[in-house]
Design an enzyme around this catalytic site. Structure first.
Site, PDB file in Angstrom:
ATOM      1  N   ALA A 182       0.775  -1.169   0.114  1.00  0.00           N
ATOM      2  CA  ALA A 182      -0.073  -0.235   0.291  1.00  0.00           C
ATOM      3  C   ALA A 182       0.904   1.131  -0.064  1.00  0.00           C
ATOM      4  O   ALA A 182       1.959   1.528   0.558  1.00  0.00           O
ATOM      5  CB  ALA A 182      -1.034  -0.135   0.735  1.00  0.00           C
ATOM      6  N   GLY A 233       0.376  -5.251   0.722  1.00  0.00           N
ATOM      7  CA  GLY A 233      -0.578  -5.510  -0.514  1.00  0.00           C
ATOM      8  C   GLY A 233       0.162  -6.264  -1.821  1.00  0.00           C
ATOM      9  O   GLY A 233      -0.966  -6.663  -2.626  1.00  0.00           O
ATOM     10  N   GLU A 260       2.293  -5.796   7.537  1.00  0.00           N
ATOM     11  CA  GLU A 260       1.602  -4.891   8.275  1.00  0.00           C
ATOM     12  C   GLU A 260       1.169  -4.791   9.774  1.00  0.00           C
ATOM     13  O   GLU A 260       1.535  -4.015  10.032  1.00  0.00           O
ATOM     14  CB  GLU A 260       0.072  -5.057   7.944  1.00  0.00           C
ATOM     15  CG  GLU A 260      -0.042  -4.707   6.052  1.00  0.00           C
ATOM     16  CD  GLU A 260       0.374  -5.855   5.354  1.00  0.00           C
ATOM     17  OE1 GLU A 260      -0.250  -5.366   3.852  1.00  0.00           O
ATOM     18  OE2 GLU A 260       0.774  -7.165   6.102  1.00  0.00           O
ATOM     19  N   GLU A 303      -1.017  -9.489  -1.851  1.00  0.00           N
ATOM     20  CA  GLU A 303      -2.581  -9.488  -1.819  1.00  0.00           C
ATOM     21  C   GLU A 303      -3.148  -9.823  -3.335  1.00  0.00           C
ATOM     22  O   GLU A 303      -3.548 -10.668  -3.412  1.00  0.00           O
ATOM     23  CB  GLU A 303      -2.528  -8.428  -0.738  1.00  0.00           C
ATOM     24  CG  GLU A 303      -2.624  -8.865   0.674  1.00  0.00           C
ATOM     25  CD  GLU A 303      -3.600  -7.726   1.182  1.00  0.00           C
ATOM     26  OE1 GLU A 303      -4.062  -8.038   1.999  1.00  0.00           O
ATOM     27  OE2 GLU A 303      -3.019  -6.741   1.015  1.00  0.00           O
TER      28      GLU A 303
END
Length: 715
Positions: free
Chosen positions: A67, A114, A139, A117
Site C-alpha cells: 500500500a 498489498g 502490516e 495480496e
C-alpha cells in the site's frame, strides 16, 4: 494513467504479459491511481476474447511493495472513505479470480503486504530465483492487518494455524522458503520466469481459486475444529505473553481469522475491511505508521543531511579501544566493506577485539549465512594493532575508550597527529559532552559524537552529537558513515547525556524511586513490562550495572556542583553499591540474584534483602499507576530535551526512543505517546499532577505548555 503505468503484449497463443511499471515512483505500490489504472487495463483484457490468459509482472526490480501509506494518510480519515477504497480493491481482486481466465503472478522480486495480496489473488504464483526477493505481510509492525484480502486468502491457502505466523509475526521469506511453505507455487531461473508463467496459463485455461471450488474446505480444519481452537488459544496466550495486550493489530488479526474463516470469501473480505479500517483510524496505527514507516524512511534516506556537501564513501576507519563497543564498531564497519584499524594499548587486547568479529563470522558460516571465503575476507580487513602510525590514511577515527576525559584527550591528540587534514574524529561517549571533549582536538570543527548502542552488531541506531564547533561538513560525513553501516541515524545537540542516555536513565531511576517509596519490586518489574518496555527497570539497572550508574552520578554531582538536582534514586544506588556491594548482573548480584550456572533454565530471582532495606508500603498502588509513572517520566524528560533544543526533529525523537533504549513501541515513541496516544492537554494535566504529588521531575516545561495552548504540534 493505465496507458503509461501499464503495458501489455499478447503472443500468438493469446497469453498477455501485463507489466506494472509506475514511472512516477521508484517502486510499484497500491496508490489510488495505480489501482484504478490496473482495474481499467485488466478489465479490457478480461473481456477481450482474443486473450486466453494474463501474466502479471513488474517493470521494477521488485514486484509490488504494498500500500501507499503516505497517500492513505492524506485521505479523509473517516470509515466511509477508507472502506470505499478497500472495497474497490476487493472487487478488483475478485474480478481477477472469477473472470474465467487464468491470471499468473510472475514475481520477479519482492512482494510484501498489498503486493503479496495481489499475488494471492492470482491463480498461480511463480517466483524468480532471486536471492534479494522477500515475500510476506509486514502490516502488523505498523499497527495494521493486511486489508487486501491477505488474512482470508492466506488462511484458505495454508490453513489457519499455518497462516498465523505470517500475519502475527510479519514473517518474510526468501523464494525457496516461500515455496516450501506453500505461499508460492514455483521458483524458476529469472530468465525463464515469463516463459514458465505463460506456459502455466496456457495449460490451465479454466483455472479457479481453491476457495471458489464448491468442495473447498479449510486446510488443517475448520474454525470450529479442535485443531483450530487449539491454534487460537495458543496464539492468544502467546500474544498476551509477548505483547502484554498493548497491540491492537494482532488481536484484530485473530478476530478477523476467527470470524472471516467461517464465512464465504466475499463476506469474509467485508469482515477484513471492517477491522482494517478500525485499525487504520486508531491512534496507535497513526503513531506506528508515522514512526516505523514515514519517519524511519526519512532518517535512513538522510532526508535532513546538509545538501551542499559531497557524498562521502568511507574506505578506511580507525577505532581506538578494542573493548566491547570498539570491537562491535569494527565488525559493523568491515561488514560494510571498510578496512579497519583496531587499536588498543596492548596487542592482546587488540587481538581480543578482532576475535569478537571472528566469533560472529564463524557463527554466520556455520548457519549458512556466509561462505568461509567471504568471512575470511571480512576478518582480513581488520588490522589489530597498538601503533598509532597505522591510523595513517583513515577517513574517520572513532574513539571508544574508557569514559575518562584525560584518556580521551590523550588518544585524540595521538590520532590527530597521524591522520589526514580532512579526516574527521568521533567519540563514542554516551554521556560526556562533546564540546568539552573537542577541547583536546586541534580541529574541533571536525570533531563529532557517534554514540553506538550495545551490542553494536545488532542495535540499529546511532546517535550523532553535534559539538558547539562541529561543522555541517563533518555532520554530513558522519551521516554518510552511519548510512554506509546500514544503521539509522538521529542528530542531537550537545548536552550531558545527550538525548538517549539522558531519557533512558529516567526509566531506571524511577523504578528505584518507586522501590524507595515502598512499592513491591515485583510490581515495579511487571509494570515495566506491562508498559511495553523490554524489561523491568530494576533488571535493566542490573544489566547497565549499578556501579556504572554510581560512577556517572558521582561525576555528574561533581561537575554540576550546586546546580545538581538530587533524585530519590541516588540513595538507592549508593546503598546498593557502597553498602550492599551489589553492583549488577556482571557480578551475579544486584537487585536480582543471578544463578551461578550456565544452565539456561535457571532463573534470576529478586534479592530478598530488598524488603529489609526498602520495606513495602501498607497500601500498594495499582499496576496502571506504576505504568503511568514509568512512561510519563520518560516523556517529560523528552519534552525537556526538546524544549532545550537538545533534539529538534519529532520523528528523530520517536525513532531514538524506540531504537535507542526500547521505549514502548506500540506508542510510536515518546513524542507520539504524548501527542497522539495520550493527547497533549491530558498529558500535561497528568504529568503536573504527578509533579505535585511525587516531585518536580514530572513538571512539564512552560514552553511546551504554551505550545499546547496554541494548538501547535511537534510534528
Amino acid at each position: 494513467m493505465a496507458n503509461t503505468m501499464f503495458t501489455h503484449e499478447i503472443d500468438d497463443q493469446g497469453i498477455v504479459v501485463l507489466t506494472w511499471n509506475d514511472q512516477s515512483a521508484p517502486v510499484n505500490s497500491l496508490a489510488q491511481a495505480a489501482v484504478a489504472g490496473f482495474a481499467e487495463v485488466l478489465e479490457s483484457l478480461l473481456v477481450n476474447d482474443a486473450v486466453k490468459g494474463v501474466v502479471l509482472t513488474s517493470g521494477k526490480s521488485d514486484f509490488i511493495v504494498g500500500a501507499n501509506l503516505h497517500e492513505i494518510q492524506t485521505m479523509p480519515q473517516d470509515p466511509a472513505t477508507i472502506m470505499g477504497f478497500i472495497r474497490k480493491l476487493h472487487v478488483l481482486m475478485r474480478r481477477m479470480e472469477t473472470a474465467g481466465k487464468p491470471v499468473v503472478a510472475a514475481l520477479n522480486g519482492t512482494a510484501l503486504g498489498g503486493g503479496m495480496e495481489i499475488a494471492l489473488a492470482c491463480h498461480q504464483r511463480i517466483a524468480a530465483d532471486n536471492s534479494k526477493a522477500r515475500f510476506g505481510f509486514p502490516e502488523v509492525n505498523l499497527g495494521l492487518l493486511p486489508g487486501g484480502g491477505g488474512t482470508q486468502r492466506l488462511a484458505r491457502l495454508l490453513g489457519i494455524q499455518a497462516a498465523m505466523p505470517w500475519l502475527l509475526q510479519a514473517t518474510q521469506a526468501k523464494p525457496a522458503e516461500a515455496l516450501a511453505a506453500g505461499l508460492i507455487h514455483a521458483v524458476v531461473p529469472a530468465d525463464q520466469l515469463i516463459s514458465a508463467a505463460k506456459e502455466w496459463a496456457l495449460n490451465n485455461p479454466k483455472a479457479i481459486q481453491p476457495w471458489d471450488d464448491k468442495k473447498f474446505r479449510l486446510p488443517g480444519g475448520e474454525v470450529q475444529s479442535a485443531k483450530a481452537a487449539q491454534a487460537f488459544m495458543g496464539a492468544e496466550a502467546m500474544l498476551r505473553k509477548k505483547t502484554q495486550g498493548n497491540y491492537l493489530a494482532p488481536q484484530a488479526i485473530l478476530q478477523t481469522l476467527f470470524e472471516g474463516c467461517q464465512l464465504p470469501i466475499d463476506a469474509a473480505l467485508e469482515i477484513e475491511a471492517k477491522y482494517f479500517t478500525e485499525l487504520l483510524l486508531s491512534d496507535q496505527a497513526k503513531a506506528m505508521i508515522r514512526t516505523f514507516f514515514v519517519a524511519l524512511q526519512d532518517a535512513n534516506k538522510l532526508k535532513n543531511r546538509p545538501k551542499d556537501v559531497e557524498k562521502k564513501q568511507f574506505k578506511k576507519v580507525g577505532i581506538l579501544g578494542a573493548g566491547m563497543m570498539g570491537a562491535g564498531i569494527a565488525y559493523s564497519s568491515t561488514l560494510s566493506g571498510m578496512d579497519v584499524v583496531l587499536l588498543d594499548t596492548k596487542q592482546e587486547a587488540a587481538d581480543r577485539g578482532k576475535a569478537y568479529s571472528e566469533g560472529i563470522l564463524k557463527k554466520r558460516v556455520t548457519r549458512g549465512k556466509m561462505t568461509q571465503e567471504k568471512a575470511d575476507a571480512q576478518l582480513g580487513r581488520i588490522l589489530a594493532t597498538t601503533d598509532f602510525n597505522d591510523l595513517a590514511g583513515c577517513d574517520l577515527v572513532i574513539e571508544a575508550v574508557f569514559e575518562d576525559r584525560t584518556i580521551k584527550a590523550d588518544v585524540t591528540a595521538k590520532a590527530e597527529a597521524v591522520i589526514g587534514s580532512d579526516a574527521i574524529f568521533a567519540s563514542n561517549t554516551s554521556t560526556l559532552p562533546i564540546t568539552g571533549l573537542a577541547q583536546a582536538s586541534q580541529r574541533p570543527e571536525q570533531f563529532i559524537g557517534l554514540h553506538f548502542f550495545s551490542p553494536v552488531d545488532k542495535m540499529p541506531l546511532v546517535e550523532i552529537i553535534m559539538g558547539e564547533q562541529t561543522s555541517q561538513h563533518t555532520l554530513a560525513w558522519a551521516l554518510d558513515y552511519v548510512q554506509q553501516l546500514r544503521k539509522t541515524p538521529i542528530v542531537v545537540n550537545d548536552s550531558r547525556g545527550f538525548y538517549t542516555s539522558r531519557v533512558f536513565s529516567t526509566y531506571v531511576m524511577e523504578g528505584m524511586a518507586l522501590l524507595k517509596e515502598g512499592v513491591a519490586p515485583a510490581l515495579i518489574e511487571n509494570a515495566g513490562k506491562k508498559a511495553g518496555m523490554p524489561v523491568g527497570p530494576l533488571a535493566l539497572s542490573d544489566e547497565v550495572t549499578l556501579e556504572l550508574m554510581n560512577r556517572i552520578g558521582t561525576q555528574t554531582r561533581k561537575d554540576l556542583g550546586d546546580a545538581y538536582v538530587a533524585h530519590p534514586a541516588d540513595e538507592v544506588v549508593k546503598y546498593m553499591v557502597e553498602e550492599a556491594d551489589r553492583i549488577g548482573k556482571r557480578t551475579g548480584k544486584g537487585f536480582y540474584d543471578y544463578p551461578a550456572t550456565d544452565d539456561k533454565t535457571a532463573k534470576k530471582m529478586l534479592w530478598s534483602g530488598l524488603a529489609e532495606r526498602f520495606p513495602l508500603a501498607v497500601t500498594q498502588p495499582d499496576a496502571d499507576y506504576v505504568v503511568k509513572r514509568l512512561l510519563h517520566v520518560q516523556a517529560v524528560e523528552t519534552l525537556r530535551c526538546v524544549s532545550e533544543g537538545v533534539i529538534t526533529r519529532a520523528h528523530e525523537v520517536d525513532i531514538g526512543s524506540i531504537f535507542g533504549w526500547g521505549f514502548a513501541p506500540h506508542t510510536g515513541g515518546t513524542i507520539s505517546y504524548v501527542e497522539t496516544i495520550i493527547g497533549m492537554d491530558r498529558f500535561i494535566a497528568e504529568a503536573n499532577e504527578l509533579a505535585d504529588a511525587v516531585g518536580e521531575r514530572y513538571r512539564v516545561p512552560a514552553n511546551v505548555i504554551e505550545k499546547a495552548a496554541a494548538g501547535s504540534s511537534f510534528y
